[in-house]
Motif scaffolding. Structure first.
Motif, PDB file in Angstrom:
ATOM      1  N   LEU A 134      10.885  29.938  30.524  1.00  0.00           N
ATOM      2  CA  LEU A 134      11.227  31.360  30.553  1.00  0.00           C
ATOM      3  C   LEU A 134      10.379  32.159  29.574  1.00  0.00           C
ATOM      4  N   GLU A 135      10.220  31.644  28.365  1.00  0.00           N
ATOM      5  CA  GLU A 135       9.431  32.354  27.363  1.00  0.00           C
ATOM      6  C   GLU A 135       7.953  32.408  27.748  1.00  0.00           C
ATOM      7  N   GLU A 168       2.125  26.093  23.347  1.00  0.00           N
ATOM      8  CA  GLU A 168       2.850  24.862  23.655  1.00  0.00           C
ATOM      9  C   GLU A 168       3.620  24.306  22.459  1.00  0.00           C
ATOM     10  N   ILE A 169       3.425  24.877  21.275  1.00  0.00           N
ATOM     11  CA  ILE A 169       4.110  24.350  20.091  1.00  0.00           C
ATOM     12  C   ILE A 169       5.264  25.267  19.691  1.00  0.00           C
ATOM     13  N   PRO A 170       6.281  24.729  19.026  1.00  0.00           N
ATOM     14  CA  PRO A 170       7.415  25.563  18.612  1.00  0.00           C
ATOM     15  C   PRO A 170       6.944  26.749  17.766  1.00  0.00           C
ATOM     16  N   GLY A 171       7.403  27.916  18.114  1.00  0.00           N
ATOM     17  CA  GLY A 171       7.034  29.130  17.391  1.00  0.00           C
ATOM     18  C   GLY A 171       5.719  29.736  17.830  1.00  0.00           C
ATOM     19  N   LEU A 202       2.200  22.826  28.521  1.00  0.00           N
ATOM     20  CA  LEU A 202       2.939  24.012  28.108  1.00  0.00           C
ATOM     21  C   LEU A 202       4.426  23.708  27.913  1.00  0.00           C
ATOM     22  N   LEU A 203       4.960  22.821  28.750  1.00  0.00           N
ATOM     23  CA  LEU A 203       6.380  22.459  28.683  1.00  0.00           C
ATOM     24  C   LEU A 203       6.644  21.220  27.834  1.00  0.00           C
ATOM     25  N   SER A 254      13.236  22.782  27.744  1.00  0.00           N
ATOM     26  CA  SER A 254      12.181  23.019  28.727  1.00  0.00           C
ATOM     27  C   SER A 254      12.436  24.315  29.490  1.00  0.00           C
ATOM     28  N   SER A 255      13.699  24.596  29.758  1.00  0.00           N
ATOM     29  CA  SER A 255      14.055  25.834  30.445  1.00  0.00           C
ATOM     30  C   SER A 255      13.686  27.053  29.601  1.00  0.00           C
TER      31      SER A 255
END
Length: 148
Positions: free
Chosen positions: A87-88, A127-130, A60-61, A82-83
């Motif tokens: 949080l998201e 786990e992927i951007p967006g 996930l990170l 990663s932060s």
């Protein structure tokens, strides 16, 4: 709106109050917190709160499991990206639990192929951007009864 405010305040419980340098009142605070740094122990609180495996949490990170273990052992602050991801993800999970009424139903849904997401399981997207925003959009449609 009240549920949203409650969810942001619950983030302190999910991630551990001592691991955050400021209060969370909106998603814009994610950037401020990430820039200041979130303690790596927040990952432990997160994975324990949602009963996640270390492997899933690492994925996930966008970390390998060995990297996650080193990060936790070193007690370093998380890097900015990663932060924000942590949080998201925590916010998304709390929102999903609100929408589905409990943790069990939400986590079942995360593991089911979803037609609105191109028959991809939501867990594979977060786990992927967006990906988190796409899953959040589907949850919003479910919450408002406009899910197709």
């Amino acid at each position: 709106m009240e549920k949203t405010i409650d969810r942001y305040q619950k983030l302190s419980e999910v991630l551990g109050k001592d691991n955050l340098t400021a209060r969370v009142d909106s998603p814009f605070d994610f950037i401020t917190l990430a820039t200041k740094g979130i303690k790596s122990d927040a990952i432990v609180h997160f994975s324990e709160y949602f009963n996640l495996t270390k492997n899933f949490t690492a994925t996930l990170l966008n970390l390998s499991e060995p990297t996650l273990y080193r990060l936790l052992r070193s007690k370093q602050n998380l890097k900015r990206n990663s932060s924000v991801q942590l949080l998201e993800a925590a916010d998304l999970f709390l929102y999903g639990i609100e929408v589905f009424g409990n943790k069990e139903n939400f986590f079942k849904w995360l593991h089911l192929p979803n037609t609105s997401l191109g028959d991809i399981e939501p867990q594979d997207l977060i786990e992927i951007p967006g990906g988190i925003s796409k899953v959040r959009d589907v949850l919003g449609r479910i919450e408002h009864g406009v899910y197709n």
